[in-house]
Design an enzyme around this catalytic site. Structure first.
Site, PDB file in Angstrom:
ATOM      1  N   ASN A   7      10.051  18.469 -12.611  1.00 46.73           N
ATOM      2  CA  ASN A   7       9.217  18.948 -11.288  1.00 46.73           C
ATOM      3  C   ASN A   7      10.323  20.146 -10.827  1.00 46.73           C
ATOM      4  O   ASN A   7      11.317  20.212 -10.611  1.00 46.73           O
ATOM      5  CB  ASN A   7       9.262  18.001 -10.093  1.00 46.73           C
ATOM      6  CG  ASN A   7       8.654  18.405  -8.668  1.00 46.73           C
ATOM      7  OD1 ASN A   7       8.848  19.499  -8.344  1.00 46.73           O
ATOM      8  ND2 ASN A   7       7.643  17.766  -8.478  1.00 46.73           N
ATOM      9  N   HIS A  10      11.550  22.820  -6.496  1.00 45.37           N
ATOM     10  CA  HIS A  10      12.649  23.456  -5.897  1.00 45.37           C
ATOM     11  C   HIS A  10      13.235  24.816  -6.366  1.00 45.37           C
ATOM     12  O   HIS A  10      13.815  25.313  -5.692  1.00 45.37           O
ATOM     13  CB  HIS A  10      13.784  22.393  -5.902  1.00 45.37           C
ATOM     14  CG  HIS A  10      13.187  21.048  -4.895  1.00 45.37           C
ATOM     15  ND1 HIS A  10      13.149  21.325  -3.690  1.00 45.37           N
ATOM     16  CD2 HIS A  10      12.963  19.939  -5.408  1.00 45.37           C
ATOM     17  CE1 HIS A  10      12.938  19.938  -3.054  1.00 45.37           C
ATOM     18  NE2 HIS A  10      12.584  19.378  -4.292  1.00 45.37           N
ATOM     19  N   HIS A  43       3.887  20.769  -7.335  1.00 43.60           N
ATOM     20  CA  HIS A  43       3.185  20.148  -6.226  1.00 43.60           C
ATOM     21  C   HIS A  43       2.654  21.516  -5.496  1.00 43.60           C
ATOM     22  O   HIS A  43       3.560  22.175  -4.904  1.00 43.60           O
ATOM     23  CB  HIS A  43       3.879  19.444  -5.344  1.00 43.60           C
ATOM     24  CG  HIS A  43       3.093  18.871  -4.088  1.00 43.60           C
ATOM     25  ND1 HIS A  43       3.642  17.860  -3.138  1.00 43.60           N
ATOM     26  CD2 HIS A  43       1.753  18.976  -3.617  1.00 43.60           C
ATOM     27  CE1 HIS A  43       2.935  17.645  -2.324  1.00 43.60           C
ATOM     28  NE2 HIS A  43       1.776  18.227  -2.607  1.00 43.60           N
ATOM     29  N   ARG A  45       1.254  22.604  -2.355  1.00 37.12           N
ATOM     30  CA  ARG A  45       1.327  22.287  -1.128  1.00 37.12           C
ATOM     31  C   ARG A  45       0.016  23.167  -0.380  1.00 37.12           C
ATOM     32  O   ARG A  45       0.061  24.304  -0.534  1.00 37.12           O
ATOM     33  CB  ARG A  45       2.400  22.078  -0.167  1.00 37.12           C
ATOM     34  CG  ARG A  45       3.248  21.044  -0.740  1.00 37.12           C
ATOM     35  CD  ARG A  45       4.542  20.807  -0.071  1.00 37.12           C
ATOM     36  NE  ARG A  45       4.284  20.155   1.146  1.00 37.12           N
ATOM     37  CZ  ARG A  45       4.640  18.646   1.266  1.00 37.12           C
ATOM     38  NH1 ARG A  45       5.203  18.051   0.383  1.00 37.12           N
ATOM     39  NH2 ARG A  45       4.162  17.991   2.270  1.00 37.12           N
ATOM     40  N   ARG A  49       4.701  26.089   0.693  1.00 36.40           N
ATOM     41  CA  ARG A  49       5.980  26.332   1.126  1.00 36.40           C
ATOM     42  C   ARG A  49       6.969  26.359   0.061  1.00 36.40           C
ATOM     43  O   ARG A  49       8.176  26.985   0.247  1.00 36.40           O
ATOM     44  CB  ARG A  49       6.634  25.021   1.794  1.00 36.40           C
ATOM     45  CG  ARG A  49       6.475  23.953   0.994  1.00 36.40           C
ATOM     46  CD  ARG A  49       7.348  22.771   1.800  1.00 36.40           C
ATOM     47  NE  ARG A  49       6.549  22.001   2.857  1.00 36.40           N
ATOM     48  CZ  ARG A  49       6.796  20.804   3.359  1.00 36.40           C
ATOM     49  NH1 ARG A  49       7.617  20.184   3.096  1.00 36.40           N
ATOM     50  NH2 ARG A  49       5.934  20.438   4.403  1.00 36.40           N
ATOM     51  N   HIS A  50       6.534  26.035  -1.352  1.00 36.00           N
ATOM     52  CA  HIS A  50       7.345  26.459  -2.501  1.00 36.00           C
ATOM     53  C   HIS A  50       6.339  26.923  -3.689  1.00 36.00           C
ATOM     54  O   HIS A  50       6.478  28.116  -3.696  1.00 36.00           O
ATOM     55  CB  HIS A  50       8.048  25.250  -2.765  1.00 36.00           C
ATOM     56  CG  HIS A  50       7.732  23.891  -2.884  1.00 36.00           C
ATOM     57  ND1 HIS A  50       6.411  23.420  -3.446  1.00 36.00           N
ATOM     58  CD2 HIS A  50       8.214  22.562  -2.227  1.00 36.00           C
ATOM     59  CE1 HIS A  50       6.224  22.286  -3.243  1.00 36.00           C
ATOM     60  NE2 HIS A  50       7.202  21.728  -2.579  1.00 36.00           N
ATOM     61  N   GLU A  70       0.617  18.301  -8.930  1.00 34.82           N
ATOM     62  CA  GLU A  70       0.314  17.287  -7.634  1.00 34.82           C
ATOM     63  C   GLU A  70      -0.311  17.879  -6.729  1.00 34.82           C
ATOM     64  O   GLU A  70      -0.203  19.088  -6.390  1.00 34.82           O
ATOM     65  CB  GLU A  70       1.658  16.984  -7.421  1.00 34.82           C
ATOM     66  CG  GLU A  70       2.513  15.886  -8.077  1.00 34.82           C
ATOM     67  CD  GLU A  70       4.033  15.879  -7.580  1.00 34.82           C
ATOM     68  OE1 GLU A  70       4.206  16.143  -6.209  1.00 34.82           O
ATOM     69  OE2 GLU A  70       4.939  15.456  -8.405  1.00 34.82           O
ATOM     70  N   THR A 100       9.827  16.134   2.338  1.00 31.92           N
ATOM     71  CA  THR A 100       9.080  15.744   0.968  1.00 31.92           C
ATOM     72  C   THR A 100       8.009  14.690   1.285  1.00 31.92           C
ATOM     73  O   THR A 100       7.955  14.322   2.068  1.00 31.92           O
ATOM     74  CB  THR A 100      10.264  15.603  -0.029  1.00 31.92           C
ATOM     75  OG1 THR A 100       9.726  15.410  -1.328  1.00 31.92           O
ATOM     76  CG2 THR A 100      11.120  14.244   0.228  1.00 31.92           C
ATOM     77  N   THR A 101       7.510  14.302   0.093  1.00 30.42           N
ATOM     78  CA  THR A 101       6.459  13.551   0.093  1.00 30.42           C
ATOM     79  C   THR A 101       7.041  12.168   0.783  1.00 30.42           C
ATOM     80  O   THR A 101       7.907  11.642  -0.007  1.00 30.42           O
ATOM     81  CB  THR A 101       5.523  13.278  -1.408  1.00 30.42           C
ATOM     82  OG1 THR A 101       5.390  14.628  -1.597  1.00 30.42           O
ATOM     83  CG2 THR A 101       4.525  12.344  -1.218  1.00 30.42           C
ATOM     84  N   GLU A 151       1.302   6.654 -10.658  1.00 28.90           N
ATOM     85  CA  GLU A 151       2.706   6.869 -10.503  1.00 28.90           C
ATOM     86  C   GLU A 151       3.281   6.041  -9.386  1.00 28.90           C
ATOM     87  O   GLU A 151       3.011   6.186  -8.244  1.00 28.90           O
ATOM     88  CB  GLU A 151       2.911   8.543 -10.020  1.00 28.90           C
ATOM     89  CG  GLU A 151       4.415   8.789 -10.133  1.00 28.90           C
ATOM     90  CD  GLU A 151       4.739  10.400  -9.898  1.00 28.90           C
ATOM     91  OE1 GLU A 151       4.003  11.081 -10.408  1.00 28.90           O
ATOM     92  OE2 GLU A 151       5.715  10.655  -9.325  1.00 28.90           O
ATOM     93  N   HIS A 190      10.166  10.051  -7.723  1.00 29.74           N
ATOM     94  CA  HIS A 190      10.618  10.554  -6.407  1.00 29.74           C
ATOM     95  C   HIS A 190      11.998   9.961  -6.332  1.00 29.74           C
ATOM     96  O   HIS A 190      12.384   8.681  -6.226  1.00 29.74           O
ATOM     97  CB  HIS A 190       9.763   9.943  -5.156  1.00 29.74           C
ATOM     98  CG  HIS A 190       9.715  10.880  -4.127  1.00 29.74           C
ATOM     99  ND1 HIS A 190      11.008  10.982  -3.206  1.00 29.74           N
ATOM    100  CD2 HIS A 190       8.888  11.769  -3.609  1.00 29.74           C
ATOM    101  CE1 HIS A 190      10.551  11.788  -2.353  1.00 29.74           C
ATOM    102  NE2 HIS A 190       9.594  12.217  -2.439  1.00 29.74           N
ATOM    103  N   GLY A 191      13.046  10.589  -6.082  1.00 31.49           N
ATOM    104  CA  GLY A 191      14.217  10.375  -5.632  1.00 31.49           C
ATOM    105  C   GLY A 191      15.205   9.868  -7.039  1.00 31.49           C
ATOM    106  O   GLY A 191      16.290   9.566  -6.647  1.00 31.49           O
TER     107      GLY A 191
HETATM  108  N1  PXP Z   1       6.654  12.394  -7.922  1.00 29.73           N
HETATM  109  C1  PXP Z   1       6.034  12.855  -6.931  1.00 29.73           C
HETATM  110  C2  PXP Z   1       4.487  12.181  -6.452  1.00 29.73           C
HETATM  111  C3  PXP Z   1       6.546  13.715  -5.964  1.00 29.73           C
HETATM  112  O1  PXP Z   1       5.754  14.084  -4.802  1.00 29.73           O
HETATM  113  C4  PXP Z   1       7.921  14.170  -6.021  1.00 29.73           C
HETATM  114  C5  PXP Z   1       8.433  15.223  -5.173  1.00 29.73           C
HETATM  115  O2  PXP Z   1       7.755  16.376  -5.114  1.00 29.73           O
HETATM  116  C6  PXP Z   1       8.516  13.780  -7.444  1.00 29.73           C
HETATM  117  C7  PXP Z   1       7.973  13.061  -8.320  1.00 29.73           C
HETATM  118  C8  PXP Z   1       9.753  14.285  -7.754  1.00 29.73           C
HETATM  119  O3  PXP Z   1      10.965  13.817  -6.654  1.00 29.73           O
HETATM  120  P1  PXP Z   1      12.258  14.518  -6.868  1.00 29.73           P
HETATM  121  O4  PXP Z   1      12.314  15.702  -6.519  1.00 29.73           O
HETATM  122  O5  PXP Z   1      12.854  13.488  -5.704  1.00 29.73           O
HETATM  123  O6  PXP Z   1      13.047  14.062  -8.115  1.00 29.73           O
END
Ligand code: PXP
Length: 249
Positions: A7, A10, A43, A45, A49-50, A70, A100-101, A151, A190-191
């Site tokens: 992803n 950032h 993503h 949005r 924002r990014h 996304e 973030t989501t 996911e 995520h995370g």
């Molecule tokens: N999957 C989804 C659906 C997300 O919204 C995000 C964050 O944008 C990620 C994965 C990736 O998360 P991270 O940046 O924390 O690795």
């Protein structure tokens, strides 16, 4: 063996902090691919924002790997997806105020609307994944919607302390098994970080992990290509023994 979706939101976030031309996530996606990214995830949005629409258009035209878009379940985003035809659409909840989501989709609360959207995307030949918490009712609703993929939201696992992580990992393992029994294919994200990714990558049937922040953070130290290569090694060949309390690799 799970694959790695990188992803790059950032990277675009740094650019947008100055409304400048650099760093360009489209150029840098190439380095992520050289590092072994199996796919690139962005993503787009509503508040832009990014990632910008221009990024998605250029990535669609230039990526050699797969583009996973996304997006929120809105008419604007549906039109963009149908025009650009990414390799996958991942539907996510979106709130303006969030950093973030925050949570998975509440499918039950909007099942008719989501089912119709999934149907239109499927009819256009675009595979759809639903970003959901690892909960049985959300998985059943995902299956009813006609989506082929889910996911699993790994945020609760990632945020738990070491004492709490095994329980959250068990929820992910159970959700993955249940999803597959329902005929769904399973991604997660995520995370996830270099420290916590391996037990998730080792989950039976896990197909792809979508990882962003930790890779972009490490890229500042070692470069994006190396950061992706290091993460892909962990995703593809995770240690099987529990690594809670394990040292930094
Ligand atoms: N999957 C989804 C659906 C997300 O919204 C995000 C964050 O944008 C990620 C994965 C990736 O998360 P991270 O940046 O924390 O690795």
């Amino acid at each position: 063996m799970a694959s790695l979706g990188v992803n790059i939101d950032h990277i675009a976030g740094v650019r947008q902090a100055r409304r400048a031309a650099e760093p360009d996530p489209v150029n840098l996606a190439f380095l992520a691919e050289l590092g072994g990214a199996d796919g690139i995830t962005v993503h787009l949005r509503e508040d832009r924002r990014h990632i910008q629409l221009r990024d998605v258009e250029l990535l669609r035209a230039t990526l050699r790997s797969r583009l996973n878009l996304e997006m929120a379940a809105t008419a604007e985003m549906e039109a963009i997806a149908l025009r650009l035809r990414p390799a996958m659409v991942t539907l996510v909840p979106e709130k303006r105020q969030e950093i973030t989501t925050e949570g998975g989709l509440d499918i039950a609360g909007q099942e008719q609307q989501l089912t119709a959207l999934v149907g239109r995307l499927n009819a256009a030949g675009i595979p759809v994944s639903l970003f959901v918490d690892p909960e049985a009712d959300q998985l059943r609703a995902s299956q009813r919607s006609g989506a082929r993929w889910v996911e699993l939201h790994t945020g609760a696992y990632a945020e738990a302390d070491w004492a709490g992580q095994p329980k959250e990992l068990a929820r992910l393992i159970e959700a993955s098994a249940r999803a597959r029994q329902l005929g769904l294919r399973v991604n997660a994200g995520h995370g996830l970080t270099y420290q916590n990714v391996e037990p998730v990558a080792a989950i039976e049937g896990m197909e792809e992990l979508n990882i962003g922040h930790t890779i972009v953070a490490r890229a500042l130290a070692v470069g994006l290509e190396a950061a992706v290569r290091q993460m892909r090694a962990l995703v593809q060949n995770p240690r099987r023994e529990p690594l809670f309390n394990a040292a930094f690799p």
